[in-house]
Design a protein around this motif. Structure first.
Motif, PDB file in Angstrom:
ATOM      1  N   ARG A   1      -3.911  -9.723   7.206  1.00  0.00           N
ATOM      2  CA  ARG A   1      -3.231  -9.370   5.963  1.00  0.00           C
ATOM      3  C   ARG A   1      -1.738  -9.146   6.221  1.00  0.00           C
ATOM      4  O   ARG A   1      -1.343  -8.690   7.296  1.00  0.00           O
ATOM      5  CB  ARG A   1      -3.831  -8.097   5.362  1.00  0.00           C
ATOM      6  CG  ARG A   1      -5.250  -8.273   4.817  1.00  0.00           C
ATOM      7  CD  ARG A   1      -5.769  -6.962   4.271  1.00  0.00           C
ATOM      8  NE  ARG A   1      -7.098  -7.111   3.675  1.00  0.00           N
ATOM      9  CZ  ARG A   1      -7.838  -6.100   3.248  1.00  0.00           C
ATOM     10  NH1 ARG A   1      -7.372  -4.862   3.324  1.00  0.00           N
ATOM     11  NH2 ARG A   1      -9.033  -6.319   2.725  1.00  0.00           N
ATOM     12  N   THR A   2      -0.937  -9.440   5.237  1.00  0.00           N
ATOM     13  CA  THR A   2       0.499  -9.149   5.302  1.00  0.00           C
ATOM     14  C   THR A   2       0.905  -8.451   4.011  1.00  0.00           C
ATOM     15  O   THR A   2       0.461  -8.825   2.927  1.00  0.00           O
ATOM     16  CB  THR A   2       1.333 -10.433   5.483  1.00  0.00           C
ATOM     17  OG1 THR A   2       1.029 -11.353   4.429  1.00  0.00           O
ATOM     18  CG2 THR A   2       1.052 -11.090   6.821  1.00  0.00           C
ATOM     19  N   GLU A   3       1.737  -7.425   4.146  1.00  0.00           N
ATOM     20  CA  GLU A   3       2.205  -6.671   2.997  1.00  0.00           C
ATOM     21  C   GLU A   3       3.571  -7.200   2.550  1.00  0.00           C
ATOM     22  O   GLU A   3       4.441  -7.488   3.385  1.00  0.00           O
ATOM     23  CB  GLU A   3       2.307  -5.186   3.335  1.00  0.00           C
ATOM     24  CG  GLU A   3       0.991  -4.558   3.789  1.00  0.00           C
ATOM     25  CD  GLU A   3      -0.071  -4.599   2.712  1.00  0.00           C
ATOM     26  OE1 GLU A   3       0.302  -4.556   1.514  1.00  0.00           O
ATOM     27  OE2 GLU A   3      -1.264  -4.674   3.055  1.00  0.00           O
ATOM     28  N   LYS A   4       3.788  -7.331   1.251  1.00  0.00           N
ATOM     29  CA  LYS A   4       5.026  -7.875   0.716  1.00  0.00           C
ATOM     30  C   LYS A   4       6.160  -6.866   0.848  1.00  0.00           C
ATOM     31  O   LYS A   4       5.984  -5.673   0.653  1.00  0.00           O
ATOM     32  CB  LYS A   4       4.839  -8.246  -0.759  1.00  0.00           C
ATOM     33  CG  LYS A   4       6.054  -8.898  -1.386  1.00  0.00           C
ATOM     34  CD  LYS A   4       5.786  -9.282  -2.843  1.00  0.00           C
ATOM     35  CE  LYS A   4       7.025  -9.899  -3.474  1.00  0.00           C
ATOM     36  NZ  LYS A   4       6.802 -10.267  -4.892  1.00  0.00           N
ATOM     37  N   ASN A   5       7.341  -7.382   1.190  1.00  0.00           N
ATOM     38  CA  ASN A   5       8.561  -6.571   1.236  1.00  0.00           C
ATOM     39  C   ASN A   5       9.653  -7.353   0.511  1.00  0.00           C
ATOM     40  O   ASN A   5       9.926  -8.505   0.858  1.00  0.00           O
ATOM     41  CB  ASN A   5       8.964  -6.294   2.684  1.00  0.00           C
ATOM     42  CG  ASN A   5      10.102  -5.301   2.798  1.00  0.00           C
ATOM     43  OD1 ASN A   5      11.123  -5.423   2.129  1.00  0.00           O
ATOM     44  ND2 ASN A   5       9.937  -4.301   3.657  1.00  0.00           N
TER      45      ASN A   5
ATOM     46  N   VAL B   1       7.780  -2.930  12.778  1.00  0.00           N
ATOM     47  CA  VAL B   1       6.662  -3.745  12.291  1.00  0.00           C
ATOM     48  C   VAL B   1       5.369  -3.015  12.622  1.00  0.00           C
ATOM     49  O   VAL B   1       5.157  -2.593  13.766  1.00  0.00           O
ATOM     50  CB  VAL B   1       6.654  -5.150  12.935  1.00  0.00           C
ATOM     51  CG1 VAL B   1       5.400  -5.914  12.533  1.00  0.00           C
ATOM     52  CG2 VAL B   1       7.897  -5.934  12.523  1.00  0.00           C
ATOM     53  N   ASP B   2       4.517  -2.832  11.625  1.00  0.00           N
ATOM     54  CA  ASP B   2       3.225  -2.166  11.812  1.00  0.00           C
ATOM     55  C   ASP B   2       2.113  -3.193  11.658  1.00  0.00           C
ATOM     56  O   ASP B   2       2.147  -4.023  10.745  1.00  0.00           O
ATOM     57  CB  ASP B   2       3.049  -1.037  10.792  1.00  0.00           C
ATOM     58  CG  ASP B   2       1.759  -0.275  11.020  1.00  0.00           C
ATOM     59  OD1 ASP B   2       1.737   0.589  11.900  1.00  0.00           O
ATOM     60  OD2 ASP B   2       0.770  -0.571  10.324  1.00  0.00           O
TER      61      ASP B   2
ATOM     62  N   ASP C   1      -3.287  -5.561   9.519  1.00  0.00           N
ATOM     63  CA  ASP C   1      -2.558  -5.515   8.245  1.00  0.00           C
ATOM     64  C   ASP C   1      -1.080  -5.327   8.592  1.00  0.00           C
ATOM     65  O   ASP C   1      -0.662  -4.231   8.950  1.00  0.00           O
ATOM     66  CB  ASP C   1      -3.078  -4.370   7.381  1.00  0.00           C
ATOM     67  CG  ASP C   1      -2.512  -4.403   5.967  1.00  0.00           C
ATOM     68  OD1 ASP C   1      -1.635  -5.248   5.697  1.00  0.00           O
ATOM     69  OD2 ASP C   1      -2.948  -3.589   5.139  1.00  0.00           O
TER      70      ASP C   1
ATOM     71  N   SER D   1       2.852  -5.017   8.162  1.00  0.00           N
ATOM     72  CA  SER D   1       3.896  -4.615   7.219  1.00  0.00           C
ATOM     73  C   SER D   1       5.208  -4.466   7.980  1.00  0.00           C
ATOM     74  O   SER D   1       5.225  -4.130   9.169  1.00  0.00           O
ATOM     75  CB  SER D   1       3.536  -3.307   6.523  1.00  0.00           C
ATOM     76  OG  SER D   1       3.354  -2.268   7.466  1.00  0.00           O
TER      77      SER D   1
END
Length: 613
Positions: free
Chosen positions: A386-390, A430-431, A456, A458
């Motif tokens: 998963r990747t979180e939007k920024n 980066v997490d 995941d 982010s």
């Protein structure tokens, strides 16, 4: 049907006496009538239907319908072309609506002790709720017909039994089995929320819930299709059973006091939520139980869970159930026919494992062989990344592969993360969720997918301080701090835009999305994202500039693009189909009459026109 045959026999005997009476094809409260409608409630006499329609006739009942005995149905529609509409409710101590090959519309509720709806090839629609109260009965029994319910469906046996037909339920489905089956595989006194077979199709907008012993949430087989847009919950055997090339999709969570999913290697199961099981998460049987056949690699299905699989204490996330009447399979055979397993995260407790091997019949393998199989299967699990939007940064991942529309990787795979920030921002960290991301010397980040997944990613960014930002602009404008020509300055400013593109010619691979036709470009194992690219125009020896947005899509037409000097200019990227599509026009006049300079920026009287974003 027996009544119809008797009536036909009577007609033949009367004809023999040269007398031909006229029979009405509508019976109300046991009495034949030529009326096409009735106002008020009706009640069925013992052994009769309250309303019976045959031979293509049509009848409208504006009130309620009641049947006080258990013999037969309250409403019977027996022939093709026959139609009944009930504007009130139907209650019955027997069955509710029995449709042969006609149509029935009920604008209220149906409550029956036995089957509420029995449909053999006809079309039934109900605007209210449908309920059956007697154990070991199907609330809806549909064979090769169509049933739609706008309310809820509930029962003490199987709520929806669908054999080759279509059933649509806008509300929830629930089944509560008060009795106990005589053995775990006994069909009698067993209850499912949905039992679907023979290529039937069931769609539920709400939840599916079953309680009591011997219950399954969904039992889907024989190329059937089931879609549930809510959650599925079962209190006993398994929440989802999937067999014989069936397709089951749940857009919510799956919860079971027993196993979460039990199916064979041919089934397709997709859960867009979590699976929480009291026992094992997913059990995959390596033979076609329904058809009694051995595995065939061409029939492989897939199990996709866009969420976490949580198991009971001491239970395993994935069980490979092997062995049939012949023999168990070798490790190589198991891997050859193993369905695609795609999951976000596995979570066990009490000593449970991510993968377990179950050889119930003809056990032949040593513990070392079983451990080897478990290890090999675990390496085949595809974990969703998963990747979180920024809004101030975009990510480009290297080391993943697309499966069922997801970015995936196996345990212990390395993923390289390249982050592109908008002008004025820099990466502060980066997490990786359950994985640890480590920064590399070149500014990229690397993480290793852990066993069990849970990656995941982010990105945290921060604004560059004013002094730093000014220095950054100076470096971008003139990397050598002097001596660059105007053209070199403009090119460097363009190339060091928000995407941080290469400032020299690159070679790579063009890609086309088969669904949308969108173009993208890959070089050095990375996709071009938010950046300019100088490369060869396909099919020519010409080099040209292209621009790719944050999604990696090549842009065309007039585009406002912000450069590293913090200014935004208009560029014209050829929109015409052909080899020149996407090429940035330079030193020319565009087809719509505007002048662009050597760098492609719009100018007026030789002055580049800065525009607001």
């Amino acid at each position: 049907m027996k009544k119809k045959i008797a009536a036909l026999g009577l007609a033949v005997s009367v004809m023999a006496g040269s007398v031909m009476p006229v029979y009405a094809d509508v019976k109300v409260e046991g009495v034949s009538t030529t009326n096409t409608s009735n106002i008020g409630s009706v009640s069925a006499p013992a052994g009769e239907a309250a309303i019976e329609v045959t031979n293509g006739d049509s009848f409208t009942q504006t009130g309620d319908v009641e049947k006080k005995d258990s013999d037969g149905a309250a409403v019977e529609v027996l022939d093709m072309g026959s139609h009944v509409e009930v504007e009130g409710n139907i209650t019955s101590e027997g069955s509710g609506v029995d449709v042969g090959d006609g149509t029935a519309e009920v604008n209220g509720d149906i409550t029956a002790k036995k089957e509420a709806v029995t449909n053999m090839g006809g079309d039934v629609s109900v605007k209210g709720d449908v309920k059956s109260t007697e154990p070991d009965r199907s609330t809806i029994d549909n064979v090769a017909g169509s049933v739609s319910v706008e309310g809820n469906v509930s029962g003490s046996g199987t709520a929806v039994m669908n054999d080759g037909g279509t059933v649509t339920v806008k509300g929830d489905i629930s089944a509560d089995n008060p009795s106990t089956p005589t053995r775990p595989t006994e069909s009698s006194n067993q209850a499912e929320g949905i039992y679907n077979t023979s290529g039937g199709k069931v769609t539920v907008d709400g939840n599916v819930t079953t309680t009591g012993k011997g219950t399954d949430g969904i039992y889907n087989e024989d190329s059937g299709e089931v879609t549930v847009n809510g959650n599925v919950q079962s209190s006993d055997r398994f929440a989802i059973g999937a067999w014989s090339e069936s397709t089951t999709k749940v857009n919510g969570n799956v919860t079971g006091d027993g196993s979460g999913v039990f199916g064979d290697y041919t089934a397709i199961v997709e859960v867009n939520g979590n699976i929480t099981a009291g026992k094992d998460g997913i059990i995959i049987q390596l033979w076609d139980w329904k058809n009694g056949s051995d595995v065939k690699k061409d029939n492989r299905g897939s199990y996709v869970v866009d969420g976490t699989i949580k198991t009971g204490s001491g239970s395993d996330s994935i069980i490979i159930k092997d062995g049939n009447a012949k023999s168990a399979h070798t490790k190589e055979q198991i891997l050859e026919v193993l369905p695609d397993i795609i999951v976000y995260e596995l979570e066990t407790s009490g000593g449970g494992a991510y993968v377990g091997y179950d050889e119930k019949k003809n056990p032949t393998k040593t513990q070392a062989q079983i451990d080897d199989i478990n290890s090999a299967v675990a390496k085949k699990i595809n974990y969703i990344i998963r990747t979180e939007k920024n809004n101030n940064a975009s990510m480009n991942l290297q080391g993943t592969r697309k499966m069922s529309g997801y970015d995936t990787a196996n345990a212990k795979d390395s993923i390289i993360i390249r982050v592109n920030t908008v002008s004025g921002y820099e990466v502060s960290g980066v997490d990786g969720g359950e994985a640890v991301a480590v920064k590399n010397a070149d500014g990229t980040w690397t993480l290793t997918v852990p066993e069990g997944g849970g990656v995941d990613i982010s990105v945290a960014v921060k604004q560059i301080a004013d002094a730093e930002q000014k220095q950054q602009r100076e470096v971008n404008i003139n990397p050598n701090r002097g001596g660059s020509s105007k053209a070199e300055w403009s090119k460097n400013a363009r190339n060091n835009n928000a995407g941080g593109a290469s400032d020299s010619f690159v070679t790579g691979t063009w890609n086309t999305d088969p669904a949308t036709g969108a173009k993208s470009f890959t070089f050095n194992n990375m996709q071009a994202v938010s950046q300019w690219i100088l490369t060869t125009v396909p099919g020519t020896t010409q080099n040209a500039w292209y621009y790719f947005n944050a999604s990696g899509v090549m842009l065309t037409g007039w585009q406002k693009i912000r450069n590293a000097n913090g200014k935004t200019y208009w560029y014209y990227l050829n929109p015409e189909e052909g080899t020149q599509k996407g090429v940035c026009l330079t030193n020319t006049v565009t087809p719509d009459g505007f002048t662009v300079n050597a760098d492609g920026a719009w100018t007026v009287n030789g002055v580049v026109q800065e525009v607001a974003e």
